[in-house]
Design a protein around this motif. Sequence first.
Motif, PDB file in Angstrom:
ATOM      1  N   HIS A  68       0.815  -1.210   0.000  1.00 46.33           N
ATOM      2  CA  HIS A  68       0.000   0.000   0.000  1.00 46.33           C
ATOM      3  C   HIS A  68       0.853   1.267   0.000  1.00 46.33           C
ATOM      4  O   HIS A  68       0.327   2.373   0.106  1.00 46.33           O
ATOM      5  CB  HIS A  68      -0.928   0.018   1.220  1.00 46.33           C
ATOM      6  N   SER A  69       2.190   1.110  -0.086  1.00 43.48           N
ATOM      7  CA  SER A  69       3.104   2.257  -0.092  1.00 43.48           C
ATOM      8  C   SER A  69       4.470   1.794  -0.575  1.00 43.48           C
ATOM      9  O   SER A  69       4.746   0.587  -0.635  1.00 43.48           O
ATOM     10  CB  SER A  69       3.244   2.831   1.324  1.00 43.48           C
ATOM     11  N   ASP A  70       5.328   2.751  -0.899  1.00 44.91           N
ATOM     12  CA  ASP A  70       6.691   2.404  -1.295  1.00 44.91           C
ATOM     13  C   ASP A  70       7.396   1.654  -0.161  1.00 44.91           C
ATOM     14  O   ASP A  70       8.147   0.717  -0.405  1.00 44.91           O
ATOM     15  CB  ASP A  70       7.485   3.655  -1.662  1.00 44.91           C
ATOM     16  N   HIS A  71       7.153   2.083   1.073  1.00 48.16           N
ATOM     17  CA  HIS A  71       7.776   1.424   2.225  1.00 48.16           C
ATOM     18  C   HIS A  71       7.342  -0.043   2.304  1.00 48.16           C
ATOM     19  O   HIS A  71       8.185  -0.932   2.486  1.00 48.16           O
ATOM     20  CB  HIS A  71       7.429   2.158   3.521  1.00 48.16           C
ATOM     21  N   GLU A  72       6.047  -0.302   2.181  1.00 46.49           N
ATOM     22  CA  GLU A  72       5.559  -1.687   2.214  1.00 46.49           C
ATOM     23  C   GLU A  72       6.122  -2.488   1.046  1.00 46.49           C
ATOM     24  O   GLU A  72       6.463  -3.663   1.201  1.00 46.49           O
ATOM     25  CB  GLU A  72       4.030  -1.733   2.184  1.00 46.49           C
ATOM     26  N   LEU A  73       6.235  -1.853  -0.112  1.00 46.13           N
ATOM     27  CA  LEU A  73       6.808  -2.524  -1.281  1.00 46.13           C
ATOM     28  C   LEU A  73       8.242  -2.941  -0.989  1.00 46.13           C
ATOM     29  O   LEU A  73       8.631  -4.094  -1.228  1.00 46.13           O
ATOM     30  CB  LEU A  73       6.749  -1.602  -2.502  1.00 46.13           C
ATOM     31  N   THR A  74       9.033  -2.043  -0.441  1.00 46.61           N
ATOM     32  CA  THR A  74      10.421  -2.348  -0.104  1.00 46.61           C
ATOM     33  C   THR A  74      10.503  -3.498   0.897  1.00 46.61           C
ATOM     34  O   THR A  74      11.336  -4.396   0.765  1.00 46.61           O
ATOM     35  CB  THR A  74      11.117  -1.094   0.452  1.00 46.61           C
ATOM     36  N   GLU A  75       9.620  -3.494   1.884  1.00 45.32           N
ATOM     37  CA  GLU A  75       9.604  -4.576   2.877  1.00 45.32           C
ATOM     38  C   GLU A  75       9.239  -5.917   2.231  1.00 45.32           C
ATOM     39  O   GLU A  75       9.854  -6.939   2.540  1.00 45.32           O
ATOM     40  CB  GLU A  75       8.647  -4.250   4.020  1.00 45.32           C
ATOM     41  N   LEU A  76       8.257  -5.920   1.340  1.00 44.53           N
ATOM     42  CA  LEU A  76       7.891  -7.157   0.635  1.00 44.53           C
ATOM     43  C   LEU A  76       9.082  -7.704  -0.154  1.00 44.53           C
ATOM     44  O   LEU A  76       9.348  -8.907  -0.136  1.00 44.53           O
ATOM     45  CB  LEU A  76       6.732  -6.917  -0.332  1.00 44.53           C
ATOM     46  N   LEU A  77       9.779  -6.812  -0.831  1.00 48.24           N
ATOM     47  CA  LEU A  77      10.917  -7.230  -1.637  1.00 48.24           C
ATOM     48  C   LEU A  77      12.039  -7.771  -0.753  1.00 48.24           C
ATOM     49  O   LEU A  77      12.683  -8.765  -1.086  1.00 48.24           O
ATOM     50  CB  LEU A  77      11.406  -6.078  -2.511  1.00 48.24           C
ATOM     51  N   ARG A  78      12.255  -7.131   0.384  1.00 44.13           N
ATOM     52  CA  ARG A  78      13.278  -7.594   1.328  1.00 44.13           C
ATOM     53  C   ARG A  78      12.918  -9.006   1.819  1.00 44.13           C
ATOM     54  O   ARG A  78      13.770  -9.890   1.858  1.00 44.13           O
ATOM     55  CB  ARG A  78      13.389  -6.611   2.489  1.00 44.13           C
ATOM     56  N   HIS A  79      11.649  -9.216   2.189  1.00 44.42           N
ATOM     57  CA  HIS A  79      11.203 -10.528   2.661  1.00 44.42           C
ATOM     58  C   HIS A  79      11.284 -11.580   1.552  1.00 44.42           C
ATOM     59  O   HIS A  79      11.408 -12.775   1.840  1.00 44.42           O
ATOM     60  CB  HIS A  79       9.785 -10.467   3.228  1.00 44.42           C
ATOM     61  N   ALA A  80      11.210 -11.136   0.292  1.00 42.49           N
ATOM     62  CA  ALA A  80      11.316 -12.065  -0.837  1.00 42.49           C
ATOM     63  C   ALA A  80      12.771 -12.427  -1.136  1.00 42.49           C
ATOM     64  O   ALA A  80      13.042 -13.217  -2.021  1.00 42.49           O
ATOM     65  CB  ALA A  80      10.654 -11.459  -2.070  1.00 42.49           C
ATOM     66  N   GLY A  81      13.696 -11.813  -0.385  1.00 44.82           N
ATOM     67  CA  GLY A  81      15.103 -12.154  -0.531  1.00 44.82           C
ATOM     68  C   GLY A  81      15.909 -11.236  -1.419  1.00 44.82           C
ATOM     69  O   GLY A  81      17.062 -11.535  -1.732  1.00 44.82           O
ATOM     70  N   LEU A  82      15.338 -10.111  -1.831  1.00 49.10           N
ATOM     71  CA  LEU A  82      16.074  -9.188  -2.680  1.00 49.10           C
ATOM     72  C   LEU A  82      16.950  -8.276  -1.823  1.00 49.10           C
ATOM     73  O   LEU A  82      16.555  -7.862  -0.738  1.00 49.10           O
ATOM     74  CB  LEU A  82      15.114  -8.337  -3.516  1.00 49.10           C
ATOM     75  N   GLY A  83      18.123  -7.948  -2.342  1.00 47.62           N
ATOM     76  CA  GLY A  83      19.029  -7.036  -1.669  1.00 47.62           C
ATOM     77  C   GLY A  83      18.758  -5.604  -2.090  1.00 47.62           C
ATOM     78  O   GLY A  83      17.986  -5.343  -3.013  1.00 47.62           O
ATOM     79  N   GLU A  84      19.420  -4.671  -1.417  1.00 46.88           N
ATOM     80  CA  GLU A  84      19.229  -3.245  -1.707  1.00 46.88           C
ATOM     81  C   GLU A  84      19.466  -2.925  -3.188  1.00 46.88           C
ATOM     82  O   GLU A  84      18.746  -2.125  -3.774  1.00 46.88           O
ATOM     83  CB  GLU A  84      20.148  -2.390  -0.834  1.00 46.88           C
ATOM     84  N   ALA A  85      20.466  -3.545  -3.795  1.00 47.07           N
ATOM     85  CA  ALA A  85      20.790  -3.264  -5.202  1.00 47.07           C
ATOM     86  C   ALA A  85      19.671  -3.692  -6.143  1.00 47.07           C
ATOM     87  O   ALA A  85      19.550  -3.168  -7.247  1.00 47.07           O
ATOM     88  CB  ALA A  85      22.087  -3.962  -5.587  1.00 47.07           C
ATOM     89  N   ASP A  86      18.841  -4.639  -5.703  1.00 51.30           N
ATOM     90  CA  ASP A  86      17.742  -5.132  -6.536  1.00 51.30           C
ATOM     91  C   ASP A  86      16.454  -4.362  -6.320  1.00 51.30           C
ATOM     92  O   ASP A  86      15.427  -4.712  -6.885  1.00 51.30           O
ATOM     93  CB  ASP A  86      17.472  -6.617  -6.235  1.00 51.30           C
ATOM     94  N   MET A  87      16.497  -3.329  -5.469  1.00 52.65           N
ATOM     95  CA  MET A  87      15.275  -2.608  -5.123  1.00 52.65           C
ATOM     96  C   MET A  87      15.281  -1.163  -5.599  1.00 52.65           C
ATOM     97  O   MET A  87      14.722  -0.300  -4.954  1.00 52.65           O
ATOM     98  CB  MET A  87      15.076  -2.640  -3.605  1.00 52.65           C
ATOM     99  N   ALA A  88      15.905  -0.885  -6.722  1.00 54.97           N
ATOM    100  CA  ALA A  88      15.881   0.454  -7.301  1.00 54.97           C
ATOM    101  C   ALA A  88      14.506   0.652  -7.933  1.00 54.97           C
ATOM    102  O   ALA A  88      14.282   0.290  -9.083  1.00 54.97           O
ATOM    103  CB  ALA A  88      16.998   0.616  -8.315  1.00 54.97           C
ATOM    104  N   LEU A  89      13.570   1.198  -7.159  1.00 53.04           N
ATOM    105  CA  LEU A  89      12.170   1.258  -7.586  1.00 53.04           C
ATOM    106  C   LEU A  89      11.935   2.072  -8.850  1.00 53.04           C
ATOM    107  O   LEU A  89      10.917   1.900  -9.509  1.00 53.04           O
ATOM    108  CB  LEU A  89      11.303   1.797  -6.448  1.00 53.04           C
ATOM    109  N   ASP A  90      12.876   2.949  -9.203  1.00 50.76           N
ATOM    110  CA  ASP A  90      12.709   3.771 -10.398  1.00 50.76           C
ATOM    111  C   ASP A  90      13.472   3.232 -11.609  1.00 50.76           C
ATOM    112  O   ASP A  90      13.494   3.869 -12.652  1.00 50.76           O
ATOM    113  CB  ASP A  90      13.130   5.209 -10.107  1.00 50.76           C
ATOM    114  N   ASP A  91      14.080   2.050 -11.470  1.00 51.08           N
ATOM    115  CA  ASP A  91      14.815   1.452 -12.580  1.00 51.08           C
ATOM    116  C   ASP A  91      13.864   0.571 -13.386  1.00 51.08           C
ATOM    117  O   ASP A  91      13.438  -0.484 -12.915  1.00 51.08           O
ATOM    118  CB  ASP A  91      15.977   0.618 -12.040  1.00 51.08           C
ATOM    119  N   PRO A  92      13.513   0.982 -14.609  1.00 53.83           N
ATOM    120  CA  PRO A  92      12.551   0.202 -15.411  1.00 53.83           C
ATOM    121  C   PRO A  92      13.063  -1.173 -15.803  1.00 53.83           C
ATOM    122  O   PRO A  92      12.291  -2.026 -16.207  1.00 53.83           O
ATOM    123  CB  PRO A  92      12.308   1.087 -16.635  1.00 53.83           C
ATOM    124  N   HIS A  93      14.366  -1.427 -15.678  1.00 57.42           N
ATOM    125  CA  HIS A  93      14.905  -2.758 -15.957  1.00 57.42           C
ATOM    126  C   HIS A  93      14.649  -3.708 -14.796  1.00 57.42           C
ATOM    127  O   HIS A  93      14.683  -4.920 -14.968  1.00 57.42           O
ATOM    128  CB  HIS A  93      16.403  -2.683 -16.265  1.00 57.42           C
TER     129      HIS A  93
END
Length: 70
Positions: free
Chosen positions: A31-56
């Motif tokens: 429901h927010s960028d913060h929640e999105l980041t937390e979901l991605l972290r729990h899915a095992g992604l690292g900080e480098a994989d969470m560039a939310l503005d990178d279309p790739h």
Amino acid sequence: MAWQSPIVVHPPAADGGRRVTVRGREVGVAHSDHELTELLRHAGLGEADMALDDPHLVEWRGGPHVWKKS
């Protein structure tokens, strides 16, 4: 199969939540960028994989950073 960003943020639902998939696997609803980041972290992604503005890395369906406010 067509190339697809590893992370897909689906269009907002009526409650403003957006389904999130990582490499085709649903990891939850944010429901927010913060929640999105937390979901991605729990899915095992690292900080480098969470560039939310990178279309790739992230495909925003329904517009980037669009969250329905209560």
